[in-house]
Write an enzyme that holds these catalytic residues in place. Sequence first.
Site, PDB file in Angstrom:
ATOM      1  N   ASP A 140       0.777  -1.230   0.000  1.00  0.00           N
ATOM      2  CA  ASP A 140       0.000   0.000   0.000  1.00  0.00           C
ATOM      3  C   ASP A 140       0.813   1.287   0.000  1.00  0.00           C
ATOM      4  N   CYS A 203     -15.567  -5.662 -17.962  1.00  0.00           N
ATOM      5  CA  CYS A 203     -16.647  -4.667 -17.886  1.00  0.00           C
ATOM      6  C   CYS A 203     -17.582  -4.622 -19.085  1.00  0.00           C
ATOM      7  N   CYS A 206     -20.978  -2.528 -19.181  1.00  0.00           N
ATOM      8  CA  CYS A 206     -21.526  -2.322 -17.827  1.00  0.00           C
ATOM      9  C   CYS A 206     -21.089  -0.962 -17.250  1.00  0.00           C
ATOM     10  N   CYS A 209     -20.959   0.274 -11.419  1.00  0.00           N
ATOM     11  CA  CYS A 209     -20.199   0.935 -10.343  1.00  0.00           C
ATOM     12  C   CYS A 209     -20.302   2.452 -10.487  1.00  0.00           C
ATOM     13  N   CYS A 213     -21.986   4.906  -7.536  1.00  0.00           N
ATOM     14  CA  CYS A 213     -21.109   5.768  -6.726  1.00  0.00           C
ATOM     15  C   CYS A 213     -21.903   6.976  -6.209  1.00  0.00           C
ATOM     16  N   CYS A 228     -14.218  10.882  -3.698  1.00  0.00           N
ATOM     17  CA  CYS A 228     -14.479   9.508  -3.238  1.00  0.00           C
ATOM     18  C   CYS A 228     -14.720   9.486  -1.727  1.00  0.00           C
ATOM     19  N   CYS A 255     -15.803   3.099   1.961  1.00  0.00           N
ATOM     20  CA  CYS A 255     -17.012   2.936   1.149  1.00  0.00           C
ATOM     21  C   CYS A 255     -16.839   1.697   0.276  1.00  0.00           C
ATOM     22  N   CYS A 258     -19.088   0.858  -4.869  1.00  0.00           N
ATOM     23  CA  CYS A 258     -18.768   0.449  -6.244  1.00  0.00           C
ATOM     24  C   CYS A 258     -18.521  -1.055  -6.333  1.00  0.00           C
ATOM     25  N   CYS A 262     -20.874  -4.317  -8.298  1.00  0.00           N
ATOM     26  CA  CYS A 262     -20.204  -4.997  -9.418  1.00  0.00           C
ATOM     27  C   CYS A 262     -20.651  -6.454  -9.534  1.00  0.00           C
TER      28      CYS A 262
HETATM   29  C1  B12 Z   1      -4.403   6.351  -3.277  1.00  0.00           C
HETATM   30  C2  B12 Z   1      -5.246   5.122  -3.039  1.00  0.00           C
HETATM   31  C3  B12 Z   1      -6.608   5.289  -2.846  1.00  0.00           C
HETATM   32  C4  B12 Z   1      -7.312   6.614  -3.123  1.00  0.00           C
HETATM   33  C5  B12 Z   1      -7.490   6.795  -4.638  1.00  0.00           C
HETATM   34  C6  B12 Z   1      -8.173   5.600  -5.317  1.00  0.00           C
HETATM   35  C7  B12 Z   1      -7.710   5.290  -6.714  1.00  0.00           C
HETATM   36  N1  B12 Z   1      -8.578   4.661  -7.468  1.00  0.00           N
HETATM   37  O1  B12 Z   1      -6.584   5.557  -7.109  1.00  0.00           O
HETATM   38  C8  B12 Z   1      -8.611   6.450  -2.289  1.00  0.00           C
HETATM   39  C9  B12 Z   1      -8.395   6.977  -0.901  1.00  0.00           C
HETATM   40  C10 B12 Z   1      -9.842   7.107  -2.903  1.00  0.00           C
HETATM   41  C11 B12 Z   1      -8.713   4.927  -2.232  1.00  0.00           C
HETATM   42  C12 B12 Z   1      -9.896   4.260  -1.997  1.00  0.00           C
HETATM   43  C13 B12 Z   1     -10.003   2.887  -1.930  1.00  0.00           C
HETATM   44  N2  B12 Z   1      -8.995   2.005  -1.896  1.00  0.00           N
HETATM   45 CO1  B12 Z   1      -7.137   2.515  -2.225  1.00  0.00          CO
HETATM   46  N3  B12 Z   1      -5.343   2.795  -2.659  1.00  0.00           N
HETATM   47  C14 B12 Z   1      -4.648   3.844  -2.996  1.00  0.00           C
HETATM   48  C15 B12 Z   1      -3.184   3.490  -3.281  1.00  0.00           C
HETATM   49  C16 B12 Z   1      -2.374   3.817  -2.043  1.00  0.00           C
HETATM   50  C17 B12 Z   1      -2.556   4.151  -4.515  1.00  0.00           C
HETATM   51  C18 B12 Z   1      -3.444   4.079  -5.763  1.00  0.00           C
HETATM   52  C19 B12 Z   1      -2.938   4.977  -6.851  1.00  0.00           C
HETATM   53  O2  B12 Z   1      -1.767   4.970  -7.171  1.00  0.00           O
HETATM   54  N4  B12 Z   1      -3.845   5.779  -7.428  1.00  0.00           N
HETATM   55  C20 B12 Z   1      -3.540   6.666  -8.492  1.00  0.00           C
HETATM   56  C21 B12 Z   1      -4.372   6.291  -9.699  1.00  0.00           C
HETATM   57  C22 B12 Z   1      -4.151   7.179 -10.910  1.00  0.00           C
HETATM   58  O3  B12 Z   1      -3.871   5.028 -10.005  1.00  0.00           O
HETATM   59  P1  B12 Z   1      -4.711   3.974 -10.755  1.00  0.00           P
HETATM   60  O4  B12 Z   1      -6.155   4.167 -10.637  1.00  0.00           O
HETATM   61  O5  B12 Z   1      -4.128   2.625 -10.367  1.00  0.00           O
HETATM   62  O6  B12 Z   1      -4.240   4.396 -12.208  1.00  0.00           O
HETATM   63  C23 B12 Z   1      -4.311   3.545 -13.238  1.00  0.00           C
HETATM   64  C24 B12 Z   1      -5.639   3.580 -13.954  1.00  0.00           C
HETATM   65  O7  B12 Z   1      -6.006   4.893 -14.210  1.00  0.00           O
HETATM   66  C25 B12 Z   1      -5.188   2.823 -15.132  1.00  0.00           C
HETATM   67  N5  B12 Z   1      -5.915   3.036 -16.339  1.00  0.00           N
HETATM   68  C26 B12 Z   1      -6.033   4.145 -17.035  1.00  0.00           C
HETATM   69  N6  B12 Z   1      -6.750   3.932 -18.125  1.00  0.00           N
HETATM   70  C27 B12 Z   1      -7.049   2.625 -18.156  1.00  0.00           C
HETATM   71  C28 B12 Z   1      -7.747   1.878 -19.076  1.00  0.00           C
HETATM   72  C29 B12 Z   1      -7.904   0.505 -18.862  1.00  0.00           C
HETATM   73  C30 B12 Z   1      -8.655  -0.316 -19.850  1.00  0.00           C
HETATM   74  C31 B12 Z   1      -7.375  -0.075 -17.684  1.00  0.00           C
HETATM   75  C32 B12 Z   1      -7.570  -1.550 -17.409  1.00  0.00           C
HETATM   76  C33 B12 Z   1      -6.682   0.715 -16.737  1.00  0.00           C
HETATM   77  C34 B12 Z   1      -6.519   2.050 -17.013  1.00  0.00           C
HETATM   78  O8  B12 Z   1      -3.845   3.222 -15.388  1.00  0.00           O
HETATM   79  C35 B12 Z   1      -3.363   3.976 -14.311  1.00  0.00           C
HETATM   80  C36 B12 Z   1      -1.917   3.639 -14.068  1.00  0.00           C
HETATM   81  O9  B12 Z   1      -1.756   2.228 -13.802  1.00  0.00           O
HETATM   82  C37 B12 Z   1      -3.310   1.941  -3.522  1.00  0.00           C
HETATM   83  C38 B12 Z   1      -2.084   1.123  -3.115  1.00  0.00           C
HETATM   84  C39 B12 Z   1      -0.987   1.197  -4.170  1.00  0.00           C
HETATM   85  N7  B12 Z   1       0.213   1.560  -3.757  1.00  0.00           N
HETATM   86  O10 B12 Z   1      -1.239   0.964  -5.330  1.00  0.00           O
HETATM   87  C40 B12 Z   1      -4.543   1.570  -2.667  1.00  0.00           C
HETATM   88  C41 B12 Z   1      -5.496   0.481  -3.204  1.00  0.00           C
HETATM   89  C42 B12 Z   1      -5.748   0.752  -4.657  1.00  0.00           C
HETATM   90  N8  B12 Z   1      -6.738   0.708  -2.465  1.00  0.00           N
HETATM   91  C43 B12 Z   1      -7.371  -0.345  -2.172  1.00  0.00           C
HETATM   92  C44 B12 Z   1      -8.653  -0.380  -1.575  1.00  0.00           C
HETATM   93  C45 B12 Z   1      -9.110  -1.693  -0.976  1.00  0.00           C
HETATM   94  C46 B12 Z   1      -9.451   0.773  -1.536  1.00  0.00           C
HETATM   95  C47 B12 Z   1     -10.947   0.873  -1.159  1.00  0.00           C
HETATM   96  C48 B12 Z   1     -11.784  -0.303  -1.640  1.00  0.00           C
HETATM   97  C49 B12 Z   1     -11.071   1.043   0.383  1.00  0.00           C
HETATM   98  C50 B12 Z   1     -12.488   1.277   0.864  1.00  0.00           C
HETATM   99  N9  B12 Z   1     -13.336   0.266   0.916  1.00  0.00           N
HETATM  100  O11 B12 Z   1     -12.833   2.359   1.244  1.00  0.00           O
HETATM  101  C51 B12 Z   1     -11.342   2.194  -1.872  1.00  0.00           C
HETATM  102  C52 B12 Z   1     -11.846   1.933  -3.301  1.00  0.00           C
HETATM  103  C53 B12 Z   1     -12.058   3.172  -4.134  1.00  0.00           C
HETATM  104  C54 B12 Z   1     -11.810   2.909  -5.616  1.00  0.00           C
HETATM  105  N10 B12 Z   1     -12.853   2.591  -6.385  1.00  0.00           N
HETATM  106  O12 B12 Z   1     -10.664   2.994  -6.069  1.00  0.00           O
HETATM  107  C55 B12 Z   1      -6.635  -1.595  -2.645  1.00  0.00           C
HETATM  108  C56 B12 Z   1      -7.328  -2.113  -3.897  1.00  0.00           C
HETATM  109  C57 B12 Z   1      -7.315  -3.623  -4.071  1.00  0.00           C
HETATM  110  C58 B12 Z   1      -7.971  -4.004  -5.371  1.00  0.00           C
HETATM  111  N11 B12 Z   1      -8.765  -5.053  -5.350  1.00  0.00           N
HETATM  112  O13 B12 Z   1      -7.781  -3.379  -6.388  1.00  0.00           O
HETATM  113  C59 B12 Z   1      -5.183  -1.024  -2.884  1.00  0.00           C
HETATM  114  C60 B12 Z   1      -4.402  -1.686  -4.016  1.00  0.00           C
HETATM  115  C61 B12 Z   1      -4.442  -1.172  -1.533  1.00  0.00           C
HETATM  116  C62 B12 Z   1      -3.902  -2.581  -1.295  1.00  0.00           C
HETATM  117  N12 B12 Z   1      -2.599  -2.698  -1.047  1.00  0.00           N
HETATM  118  O14 B12 Z   1      -4.619  -3.545  -1.356  1.00  0.00           O
HETATM  119  N13 B12 Z   1      -7.503   4.353  -2.435  1.00  0.00           N
HETATM  120  S1  SF4 Z   2     -15.460   3.850  -2.901  1.00  0.00           S
HETATM  121 FE1  SF4 Z   2     -16.272   3.637  -4.974  1.00  0.00          FE
HETATM  122  S2  SF4 Z   2     -18.479   4.049  -4.830  1.00  0.00           S
HETATM  123 FE2  SF4 Z   2     -17.538   4.762  -2.930  1.00  0.00          FE
HETATM  124  S3  SF4 Z   2     -17.244   6.949  -3.362  1.00  0.00           S
HETATM  125 FE3  SF4 Z   2     -15.305   5.884  -3.851  1.00  0.00          FE
HETATM  126  S4  SF4 Z   2     -15.442   5.438  -6.016  1.00  0.00           S
HETATM  127 FE4  SF4 Z   2     -17.504   5.986  -5.342  1.00  0.00          FE
HETATM  128  S1  SF4 Z   3     -19.547  -2.741 -11.993  1.00  0.00           S
HETATM  129 FE1  SF4 Z   3     -17.784  -4.119 -12.275  1.00  0.00          FE
HETATM  130  S2  SF4 Z   3     -18.113  -4.980 -14.322  1.00  0.00           S
HETATM  131 FE2  SF4 Z   3     -19.458  -3.204 -14.160  1.00  0.00          FE
HETATM  132  S3  SF4 Z   3     -18.241  -1.518 -15.036  1.00  0.00           S
HETATM  133 FE3  SF4 Z   3     -17.871  -1.497 -12.820  1.00  0.00          FE
HETATM  134  S4  SF4 Z   3     -16.025  -2.737 -12.537  1.00  0.00           S
HETATM  135 FE4  SF4 Z   3     -16.803  -3.190 -14.587  1.00  0.00          FE
END
Ligand code: B12
Ligand code: SF4
Ligand code: SF4
Length: 375
Positions: A140, A203, A206, A209, A213, A228, A255, A258, A262
Amino acid sequence: MDGAGGLSSVDPSARTDALLARCAQHGFALAGVAEARASDRADAFRAWIAAGKQGGMAYLAEELERRTDPRLLVPGAVSVLCVADRYADGRPDRRIPGFGRIARYARGEDYHVVIRARLEALAAELLRAYPEHRFRVCVDTAPLLEREHAERAGLGRIGKHTLLIGSGGAGSWLLLGAIVSTLAFAPRRADGLPVGADAADPCGGCTRCIDACPTGAITPWSVDASRCVSALTIEERGAVDASFAGRTGDWLFGCDDCQEACPHSQPTRRSRAAGVHEAYRPGGAAAMPLLEVLAWDDEAYERARFNEVLRRADLSMWRRNAALAAGSALRSGETPESLRAELRAALAALALDPSADGPVRDAARAALRAGGIEF
Ligand code: B12
Ligand code: SF4
Ligand code: SF4
């Protein structure tokens, strides 16, 4: 372990077999190895930062180069071992009016500790066999795009909600960890597909999510952390913008909306068979009564039966989050009138309480306004 096919084998493929067998012994639900190389999506990451989607988490913008290339994080890195624990099976929560929920990942032990301890043990074993190499454990907090590496290692596919949806029916209820290694392991996908293959897009058309949200934080494959609920309730330590009051659902800490929406994360016979690591079995409360949290003082906060994860939010954050959730309860048609009246009274008292911090009072006022009460 020192046999020809063991962890210290000179054959990268044989030692990868041994490494993945060790991960299974350590109880990881999924494990795979990817080549250590730069992100294919660094541009998406830069665009995310440029749009300010990191919200208050300024650190995410700070180590952009290192974060998008593990070879800058660990010079000489060639392999990334990716692992995942499954922490929930997606069973729906029992919803009680007037209660605020805690995200599932925070109901059991702290995954940072649970995953790190096992990866550190593995890294120590590797270091004994290869003292000249580096094995950096990341859970993380390290600047590593854990999901992208995990996707490459075949642990699953990233969905539009940006979470990794695990292979083998695990859903997205996964917590990730990694070891970045200067010792070469043979790339090996957890899903058994050939290295470099793309698993099917999870996806298609779909958008569940995105629709679910509560704050409109998701656009396909991008989450705006400044909106978020997870970031607003856990990462934000000060004031939350008044416009979010009444819109954060019934969440007190984190939260899961999302993920709950799914189709891949629903409880099925297959997903139940995938199992949940015992460390994450709920030890504490899954939800708390909002009226109680709104009225907490230092003593009540200290007495709360919190695990280490929940203790990360201080008293002020808990009361602020309770106020936000109370705003949602006031707006919800499912809240009985008697409870509504009690919540209104508690929020009004909090808004006028000189001993409460500014962000708590502001959240209480905003929640009342969200419930249609001018204050
Ligand atoms: C910062 C962070 C957050 C932030 C930002 C979330 C985010 N989506 O980035 C906040 C605080 C909101 C957050 C929330 C949550 N988080 Co968080 N978070 C992190 C952290 C520390 C860094 C993520 C990061 O670098 N974000 C920056 C964005 C830009 O990165 P990214 O989304 O990965 O970017 C990629 C996509 O945009 C992708 N992309 C772009 N275009 C496209 C197109 C396609 C087709 C595809 C496939 C991809 C793609 O490419 C980018 C570069 O790889 C990671 C741990 C880690 N070191 O990775 C945990 C992590 C992602 N979190 C985790 C969890 C569990 C959560 C929560 C579920 C917790 C909760 N229940 O409240 C929520 C879920 C929210 C959500 N839907 O993301 C887990 C996710 C596990 C998993 N199954 O994926 C992680 C991996 C922690 C862990 N070690 O397990 N988190
Ligand atoms: S955890 Fe998912 S559903 Fe909840 S606010 Fe963040 S992006 Fe939206
Ligand atoms: S709910 Fe699940 S399957 Fe549907 S768009 Fe979101 S991540 Fe993809």
